[in-house]
Write an enzyme that holds these catalytic residues in place. Structure first.
Site, short mmCIF file in Angstrom:
data_model
loop_
_atom_site.label_atom_id
_atom_site.label_comp_id
_atom_site.label_asym_id
_atom_site.label_seq_id
_atom_site.Cartn_x
_atom_site.Cartn_y
_atom_site.Cartn_z
N ARG A 158 -79.02 80.25 45.81
CA ARG A 158 -78.61 81.58 46.25
C ARG A 158 -77.72 82.24 45.22
NH1 ARG A 158 -75.61 82.82 50.82
NH2 ARG A 158 -74.36 81.11 50.05
N SER A 199 -73.20 71.51 44.06
CA SER A 199 -72.79 70.55 45.11
C SER A 199 -73.27 69.13 44.86
CB SER A 199 -73.27 71.07 46.45
OG SER A 199 -72.75 72.35 46.63
N ASP A 234 -69.31 72.50 47.15
CA ASP A 234 -69.47 73.31 48.37
C ASP A 234 -68.40 73.02 49.43
OD1 ASP A 234 -70.59 70.82 48.79
OD2 ASP A 234 -72.48 71.54 49.61
#
Ligand code: BGC
Length: 478
Positions: free
Chosen positions: A90, A154, A207
């Site tokens: 994203r 992450s 994250d």
């Protein structure tokens, strides 16, 4: 280490044959983690946290995030964020408006299996292309000043600065070549430069750290951030003087966020209640003997553990016994590795009808299992429940360990959690609270003291906030 013996009614109400009952008694026993066992796991967790704070190379890596101090909620400005680490990539434009408020615009694209396991250069080129397209869509392609980007990467990264670090290992099905031992920021920055994309990667964020920060932006009593999604991990705010392995210069604040990398908890198999189904999953995974706790509590794996139990029952002719002559290929799909998704478990657990109509439909549509009987569906639901409940209870031990390690006052604390398992899996949160109550009977109102809450978009907003903290720290240091 013994777990609780199954209650007789748990087995008889399934309505099976004596052989099925005997099998289920054993399965329930293997997947049940009682209070005493939870406490032992929590204590082991705490001991491992101490080890990780003391020295490098411990099982719980306890990685200093270089994010110092706390947020005020007054932070403002435009930041880009990039989120890589789950199913999707994203790109997010975050506008921090102060007073704990923000706006986001984002674009999402799927990361193919080929990119996940091919050369890292290809993945970085793909990411740079996505950022480029996004900037064009937002009319930001001709910026005079480079935009600051917080990169939520992450995976376990040993950080050396707020925007520098080295990938120690891949997790969650990623296995790109040419990345382990390298700095993901430099690799991405290089791809951005090659494409002339006017963006500076100014912060590298796990994250969990992003989730903690985004939760803290409007809940200042936030102590920890967790991800319970494709993978599992947590971060919390630690007193600087407890990070005894720290060799860097004195920080600008007396606290620092620690990325625990708790997915690797108990890789040495000292305490976790591993069953033969977990061992099978581990051995067949692309990272055997690694991330053992993550493999028992996160969305990428729960469906596969369930499938392992179901296929074992099928092989023993205790479930879905079918006449081979009428439908030769009936078991093809359920026999396929990873075919039973955690999302199916979620939907099956949500099916409260007496005839299990929805469960039957899920099995029919996704796994070609036609004509599943109500009794069979009841068994399948029970197995989903055992695997899902164990995951939630084990996940709660990490929170209990963090809370006990840090100590909390009468006002309690907030824990921000992101991830599909926490957000969508029925009763996941309720089961975590139940386990926390068992582990902390002294807290009379657990929900008011340890306030679990969905931290939406930790990876986007949290990364933007980290880029903002990076800018603040640069000013303090300069
Ligand atoms: C990674 C962590 C990450 C977690 C949740 C794990 O596999 O090692 O860095 O925080 O997944 O996405």
């Amino acid at each position: 280490m013994s777990s609780k013996a199954p209650q007789a009614h748990e087995v008889t109400e399934l309505g099976g044959t004596p052989e099925q009952e005997a099998y289920m008694r054993d399965i329930i026993d293997q997947f049940t983690v009682d209070t005493n066992y939870l406490n032992q796991i929590r204590d082991h967790f705490m001991a491992e946290m101490d080890k990780g704070l003391e020295k490098e190379g411990a099982t719980l890596a306890m990685i200093p995030s270089f994010v110092e101090g706390r947020l005020t909620g007054k932070e403002e400005g435009h930041f880009l964020a990039l989120d890589l680490g789950g199913t999707n990539l994203r790109v997010v434009l975050v506008t921090l408006e102060g007073q704990g408020k923000y706006k986001t615009v984002s674009s999402k694209s799927r990361v193919s299996e080929e990119l996940k396991t091919g050369p890292m250069r290809n993945l970085c080129d793909y990411i740079a292309e996505c950022v480029d397209t996004f900037l064009t869509e937002q009319g930001l392609e001709d910026q005079e000043v480079e935009l600051n980007l917080g990169y939520t990467f992450s995976f376990p990264v040993l950080q050396s600065r707020i925007n520098r670090g080295v990938l120690t290992t891949w997790t969650k099905g990623f296995a790109c070549t040419g990345a382990v031992g390298k700095d993901p920021v430099l690799l991405l920055q290089d791809a951005l430069l090659r494409k002339h994309v006017p963006v500076k990667v100014s912060a590298l964020v796990n994250d969990t750290v992003g989730t903690l920060l985004s939760n803290a932006y409007n809940k200042p009593s936030t102590l920890a951030g967790l991800i319970l999604g494709t993978g599992a991990n947590g971060a919390y705010i630690e007193k600087f003087d407890k990070i005894t392995k720290w060799k860097g210069s004195k920080a600008s604040a007396d606290e620092m966020i620690i990325n625990m990398e708790f997915g690797a908890f108990d890789n040495e198999r000292k305490i976790l209640p591993l069953t033969r189904f977990d061992n099978k999953l581990d051995r067949e995974s692309i990272n055997p003997h690694a991330q053992l706790y993550e493999k028992m509590v996160s969305g990428m794996y729960l469906g596969e553990i369930t499938r392992n139990v179901l296929t074992d029952m099928i092989d023993r002719e205790l479930l879905l016994k079918r006449d081979e002559n009428t439908s030769l290929a009936w078991s093809k799909e359920i026999s396929r590795h990873w075919s039973f998704e955690t999302a199916f478990m979620s939907n099956i657990e949500a099916d409260n009808s007496t005839d299990y109509a929805h469960t039957k439909e899920i099995l029919d549509t996704n796994l070609n299992l036609h004509d599943v009987t109500t009794t069979e569906a009841r068994f399948i639901k029970k197995i989903c429940e055992l695997v899902g409940k164990r995951a939630a209870r084990l996940a709660a031990t990490s929170i209990a360990a963090i809370v006990k390690h840090c100590g909390i006052d009468a006002d309690g604390c907030d824990i921000g959690i992101d991830g599909s398992l926490y957000e969508f899996y029925p009763s996941f949160e309720a089961r975590m609270y139940e386990a926390l109550t068992e582990m902390m009977p002294e807290l009379t109102n657990i929900r008011k003291t340890i306030r679990l809450g969905l931290a939406r978009d930790g990876s986007g907003v949290g990364a933007a906030l980290t880029a903002c903290v990076a800018a603040r720290m640069e000013k303090i240091i300069a």
